[in-house]
Structure formats: structure tokens, C-alpha cells
Design a protein around this motif. Sequence first.
Motif, PDB file in Angstrom:
ATOM      1  N   LEU A  74      -7.602  25.049 -47.725  1.00 12.91           N
ATOM      2  CA  LEU A  74      -6.530  25.880 -48.194  1.00 12.91           C
ATOM      3  C   LEU A  74      -6.390  26.825 -46.609  1.00 12.91           C
ATOM      4  O   LEU A  74      -5.199  27.025 -46.770  1.00 12.91           O
ATOM      5  N   PHE A  75      -7.738  27.124 -46.084  1.00  9.08           N
ATOM      6  CA  PHE A  75      -7.582  28.005 -44.862  1.00  9.08           C
ATOM      7  C   PHE A  75      -7.038  27.253 -43.423  1.00  9.08           C
ATOM      8  O   PHE A  75      -7.125  27.615 -42.302  1.00  9.08           O
ATOM      9  N   ALA A  76      -6.646  25.929 -44.616  1.00 13.85           N
ATOM     10  CA  ALA A  76      -6.491  24.802 -42.782  1.00 13.85           C
ATOM     11  C   ALA A  76      -5.163  25.592 -42.871  1.00 13.85           C
ATOM     12  O   ALA A  76      -4.290  25.434 -42.088  1.00 13.85           O
ATOM     13  N   ILE A  77      -4.097  25.930 -43.783  1.00 14.17           N
ATOM     14  CA  ILE A  77      -3.077  26.213 -44.222  1.00 14.17           C
ATOM     15  C   ILE A  77      -2.690  27.372 -43.663  1.00 14.17           C
ATOM     16  O   ILE A  77      -3.640  28.356 -43.211  1.00 14.17           O
ATOM     17  N   LYS A  78      -1.840  27.750 -41.973  1.00 11.53           N
ATOM     18  CA  LYS A  78      -1.167  29.170 -41.645  1.00 11.53           C
ATOM     19  C   LYS A  78      -1.412  30.273 -42.340  1.00 11.53           C
ATOM     20  O   LYS A  78      -1.522  31.399 -42.081  1.00 11.53           O
ATOM     21  N   ASP A  79      -0.261  30.063 -43.280  1.00 10.36           N
ATOM     22  CA  ASP A  79       0.043  31.258 -44.222  1.00 10.36           C
ATOM     23  C   ASP A  79      -1.078  31.647 -45.315  1.00 10.36           C
ATOM     24  O   ASP A  79      -0.639  32.646 -45.757  1.00 10.36           O
ATOM     25  N   ASP A 106      -7.344  19.545 -67.445  1.00  9.64           N
ATOM     26  CA  ASP A 106      -8.115  21.163 -66.744  1.00  9.64           C
ATOM     27  C   ASP A 106      -6.956  21.417 -65.568  1.00  9.64           C
ATOM     28  O   ASP A 106      -6.737  20.727 -65.070  1.00  9.64           O
ATOM     29  N   VAL A 107      -6.738  22.650 -65.690  1.00 11.92           N
ATOM     30  CA  VAL A 107      -5.451  23.266 -65.204  1.00 11.92           C
ATOM     31  C   VAL A 107      -6.430  24.077 -63.790  1.00 11.92           C
ATOM     32  O   VAL A 107      -7.189  25.123 -64.457  1.00 11.92           O
ATOM     33  N   LEU A 108      -5.476  23.905 -62.297  1.00 15.40           N
ATOM     34  CA  LEU A 108      -6.294  25.142 -61.361  1.00 15.40           C
ATOM     35  C   LEU A 108      -5.308  25.724 -61.456  1.00 15.40           C
ATOM     36  O   LEU A 108      -4.066  25.617 -60.912  1.00 15.40           O
ATOM     37  N   THR A 109      -5.742  26.922 -61.458  1.00 10.53           N
ATOM     38  CA  THR A 109      -4.689  27.810 -60.534  1.00 10.53           C
ATOM     39  C   THR A 109      -5.029  28.822 -59.735  1.00 10.53           C
ATOM     40  O   THR A 109      -6.143  29.355 -59.151  1.00 10.53           O
ATOM     41  N   PHE A 110      -4.162  28.513 -58.596  1.00 10.74           N
ATOM     42  CA  PHE A 110      -4.539  29.387 -57.151  1.00 10.74           C
ATOM     43  C   PHE A 110      -3.775  30.499 -56.994  1.00 10.74           C
ATOM     44  O   PHE A 110      -2.629  30.626 -56.978  1.00 10.74           O
ATOM     45  N   TYR A 111      -4.297  31.568 -57.027  1.00 11.52           N
ATOM     46  CA  TYR A 111      -3.505  33.146 -56.333  1.00 11.52           C
ATOM     47  C   TYR A 111      -3.654  32.978 -55.238  1.00 11.52           C
ATOM     48  O   TYR A 111      -4.865  33.504 -54.472  1.00 11.52           O
ATOM     49  N   VAL A 112      -2.577  32.976 -54.107  1.00 15.80           N
ATOM     50  CA  VAL A 112      -3.124  33.027 -53.380  1.00 15.80           C
ATOM     51  C   VAL A 112      -2.068  34.476 -52.400  1.00 15.80           C
ATOM     52  O   VAL A 112      -0.616  34.698 -53.004  1.00 15.80           O
ATOM     53  N   GLU A 113      -2.981  34.699 -51.094  1.00 14.65           N
ATOM     54  CA  GLU A 113      -2.235  36.301 -50.894  1.00 14.65           C
ATOM     55  C   GLU A 113      -1.602  35.247 -49.282  1.00 14.65           C
ATOM     56  O   GLU A 113      -2.011  34.378 -48.617  1.00 14.65           O
ATOM     57  N   THR A 114      -0.633  35.901 -49.011  1.00 16.33           N
ATOM     58  CA  THR A 114       0.370  35.294 -47.743  1.00 16.33           C
ATOM     59  C   THR A 114       1.680  36.727 -47.561  1.00 16.33           C
ATOM     60  O   THR A 114       1.668  37.266 -48.593  1.00 16.33           O
ATOM     61  N   ASP A 115       1.808  36.129 -45.946  1.00 15.16           N
ATOM     62  CA  ASP A 115       2.567  37.283 -45.640  1.00 15.16           C
ATOM     63  C   ASP A 115       4.461  36.327 -45.821  1.00 15.16           C
ATOM     64  O   ASP A 115       5.569  36.383 -45.737  1.00 15.16           O
ATOM     65  N   LYS A 127       8.580  27.800 -52.025  1.00 14.00           N
ATOM     66  CA  LYS A 127       8.636  26.677 -52.087  1.00 14.00           C
ATOM     67  C   LYS A 127       7.541  25.562 -51.214  1.00 14.00           C
ATOM     68  O   LYS A 127       6.559  24.884 -51.890  1.00 14.00           O
ATOM     69  N   GLU A 128       8.245  25.936 -49.738  1.00 17.68           N
ATOM     70  CA  GLU A 128       7.158  25.265 -49.055  1.00 17.68           C
ATOM     71  C   GLU A 128       5.610  25.261 -49.017  1.00 17.68           C
ATOM     72  O   GLU A 128       5.076  23.921 -48.709  1.00 17.68           O
ATOM     73  N   LEU A 129       5.576  26.534 -48.614  1.00 18.02           N
ATOM     74  CA  LEU A 129       3.609  27.134 -48.776  1.00 18.02           C
ATOM     75  C   LEU A 129       3.310  26.249 -50.317  1.00 18.02           C
ATOM     76  O   LEU A 129       2.284  26.051 -50.523  1.00 18.02           O
ATOM     77  N   GLU A 130       4.424  26.458 -51.026  1.00 16.93           N
ATOM     78  CA  GLU A 130       3.785  26.141 -52.296  1.00 16.93           C
ATOM     79  C   GLU A 130       3.209  24.395 -52.502  1.00 16.93           C
ATOM     80  O   GLU A 130       2.259  23.651 -53.093  1.00 16.93           O
ATOM     81  N   LYS A 131       4.062  23.849 -51.793  1.00 19.43           N
ATOM     82  CA  LYS A 131       3.780  22.466 -51.586  1.00 19.43           C
ATOM     83  C   LYS A 131       2.857  22.340 -50.770  1.00 19.43           C
ATOM     84  O   LYS A 131       1.914  21.636 -50.823  1.00 19.43           O
ATOM     85  N   GLN A 132       2.550  22.885 -49.584  1.00 17.94           N
ATOM     86  CA  GLN A 132       1.816  22.436 -48.930  1.00 17.94           C
ATOM     87  C   GLN A 132       0.279  22.901 -49.687  1.00 17.94           C
ATOM     88  O   GLN A 132      -0.358  22.127 -49.623  1.00 17.94           O
ATOM     89  N   ILE A 133       0.064  23.596 -50.158  1.00 21.11           N
ATOM     90  CA  ILE A 133      -0.467  23.948 -51.192  1.00 21.11           C
ATOM     91  C   ILE A 133      -0.773  23.228 -52.103  1.00 21.11           C
ATOM     92  O   ILE A 133      -2.434  22.616 -52.362  1.00 21.11           O
ATOM     93  N   VAL A 134      -0.830  22.720 -53.053  1.00 22.06           N
ATOM     94  CA  VAL A 134      -0.362  21.578 -54.121  1.00 22.06           C
ATOM     95  C   VAL A 134      -1.448  20.141 -53.433  1.00 22.06           C
ATOM     96  O   VAL A 134      -1.911  19.144 -53.241  1.00 22.06           O
TER      97      VAL A 134
END
Length: 483
Positions: free
Chosen positions: A395-400, A415-424, A428-435
Amino acid sequence: MGFRESMMAIIVRHKLLANQIPKKCNHPLEEWMAIKARNTIKKGRELREEIGGSVPDHITREIFEKYQLYRVREQMKYAEANVPFYRNRFKEAGVRPEDIRTYDDLTKIPLTDPNDLAEKSMLFYGVSATKMLREFTTSGTTGHFKTIGYTSNDLISKIDIVASALRDIGMTKKDSLHVMFPMVIAWDPSLMLVGACNILGYDSSVCSEADIEKQLTTMREAKSTYIIGLPSFIYRVTKLLSKEVDLKTLGIKRIISTSEPLSESMRAQIQDAWGCKVLDVWGMTEFGLACAVECDEQNGLHTDEANMLMEIINPETGEHVPAGEKGELVITALNAEGTVLIRYCTHDIAALLDPPCGCGAHFNKRLVKPSGRMDLQFKIGYGHKVFPVMFDEVLFAIKDVIDYRAEITLEGYHDVLTFYVETDNPGKELEKQIVDAVSSIMAISDGLEEDLVAVPRVKFVDPEDDDYKGKTKKITDLRENYD
Ligand SMILES: [Zn+2]
């Protein structure tokens, strides 16, 4: 500093072996360990005879290991005489100090579990509580608190290793150390570090606020050249500050990451932003803030083998694993007076690398930084093990991504993993990168394939949101009664 503190500082400074390290020395930390070994050889006839009768100028690995085993025997004698827990333990196991002659002999000594320490902290004391100079408390996994007592000699030796470590990473009296820990951290390493700097005559500054203007002003006023702190906090400040200034112009020589696992992707981004190396330090409350310190090679952390003997064991069988292989890290204190710990299971998974190191250190072993605590691992899908640091890595490899928290829940058999992400930059694009990033972790991709893990979910959050701020743990497992 007041008069009393100044006097104390002078007395402590006088006792530090770090001050005996020659001015011109390529490996101050290793040299410091050699000084400690030579002093022990000078004083201990048994050890001196074992290595041929005289004090060697050159400390080899072979001699150093004899020093360590000698100190294990001395520490056991001390424990038999003063530490109730071990007096009973050794008697039950029928093991005596003189039985320990080789590295393999160590397995004759029973292991100590952190729960023992949590439940009976006082039984590990080698002196009465009134003789302890400081006591630290840290939470155990069973809800008990572990109390660790340090005598004045223990504390001096902790300051000594910090002093040698700072020398090792290139700090001189012309440098200034900026200490960067968030206020909420359970105990305050800032005090210890500032205290150590005062004694050593180094300048230091502290700023615990995420307010980037304050961080910047403090560093500029103090003319900081080194930074030490919690990596997630340094990362956050780096992300926010690099929008305002080119951090490379601040003249920081090295950044030291401590008290939390440092992911390689986080390291790469911090290094890029500041234009200097980020070095990892590993420690634990039981043994001190700096147990192992990375050199510029960034290939394993030089361990304080003068005060600790580290073993890597297979947690299932208790046997030693070969050099370089991963297993559970077990530590024996070699010179402790306050809380004495012998073959203490850290529940950290790590490996040890044999010398030499690319930096030229020739007898000191290096620790491959712990990849995760055994009690912080989660099982998902068909029993796949997951550590928080695995998510950090992708996750920290993703710039945003500035920071994140995760929750694991159970829906049906998924099992469901939910990520609460702090970003500026939510979208949708960032969401896809994270997934995609999370799904690339083998445990997750296997779980997806077996249809036991759901596609990871992403929620973007406001860092000021109370619910998000309340999540102090990186990953929370909300599945009930889950093994
Ligand atoms: Zn090295």
C-alpha cells in the motif's frame, strides 16, 4: 540542564565505553563490542585462560562467541543467586551454568515465555524494586502488564549502545538530531533520546506534532542534520511537507526509523523525498530501544551482541535453525542486573546473518528485521498467514496512500478485508490500484482463488474523522471466536 543533571551527565559520560571508541574508526558499533569483550577478558580469568591466556588486540568471531557463552554462564550464576524465577527454573530443569560450553548447549536452558514475565514481573528482578532506577511498563498479550526494571548500570549500558549507534551512523558533535514521535505513542522514546543526547553532548530537538509548519520551523531552528522517529509518522510528515518544500534542500544526512516495522516501499519513498538513506533500528522494551542498528549497506541490522545473545529457533521443535533461515527470535541478556531475561521468546519472526558485512564489520552478526510478530498475524481463507507489514509493503508503494487501517470481518464463509485509506486524491482509479495491490499478496490471491476471501473493499476517509482516529491498531480482526 540544571546543576544536578549536568553532574549526572558528567558521571555517566565518564562510564560510557562509547567514549573509548577511537576517533578514526570505520565500524564504531563493532569496535564498541570489541572493547566490551576485551574488558571482560581482562577481568575474567576463566575466559582469559579459555582463549589462550592474554587479552587479544584483534577480536575474532570465535573469541567473541567465547565471550558471549562466558557471559551466559555468569548471567546464570547471577540469576541463580538473585532471580527467583530462574532459581526455580534451573533447578527444575537440572541445568547448571557450567553445562553451557557451546552454542548448542543453550537449548538445555528452558525457554521463557512473555506471559511468564507479564504474570510474574517481580520474580524476574535481580535486585529489590527500591534499587531500580527506572521501571518501564508494557502491555502483554494476556492483558497483564510486563514491568521491566533497570538499575543505573542497566541504564548506562542502554545509553552506551545508543551513543555507539549514533556514532556508527555518522553523527558527530557538529550534528543535531531531530526526534519525531507522535504524542500518542504508549511510552515516550523522545525523553530517552533527548536524555542520551544531553549526556553525549549532541544537540537535539523534539516535535511530536503532525503540524508540518511546526516540524519545519523546529528543524530549521535546530539546524537538524539527522532525524529519528516512527516511520509511519515520518512518512506522513514527508508526504505533507514535500508539497511545500523540496526536502532535499534541508540538508538531512540520514533518517533513522524505529519502534515500528519499516516497509521497503515506505523506505524508498522517504529516501527519495529527503535525498538521504533511511536506516532501520530495532528494539523492544524488554531489552532497550536500540538492540540492532542498520548500516549504510542496508542488508541486515548490526545487533548488540555485547549485551544480548540472539538465537533463531524453530518454534515447533525448539531447535536452532541454520544461519539466514527464518524462525523465532530468542534473546538472552548478557549483562543485566535489574530485570534478567534468559532465553526469552520474543514472538518475533526473524533471521540472523553471519559476518562479514559489506561495511567491513567482521565478527558481528546481523538481524534480518523481524517480518512480523507471531501474535500479530492473522489467518485468512484456508489458514493463510498474513502480517500487517505485508499490507504496508504494497500500500505504501502507491503514491497517493498517506495512511490506512484495515478490518477483517466475516460474511457467510468469506473473509472480508476493508481498507480505510487516507489520501488527498480519492477516486475510482486509486481504489482499483489498492484492490490490485492487496490482491497481489499471495495469501489474498490464494484466498480469492479458493473463494474463501472476498474482493478487498476500499473506503476513503478524512484523517480528522473520529472513528478513523480511534482505530489505533493497523488491522482489526472483527471475526468472532476466530482462531
Ligand atoms: Zn554493516
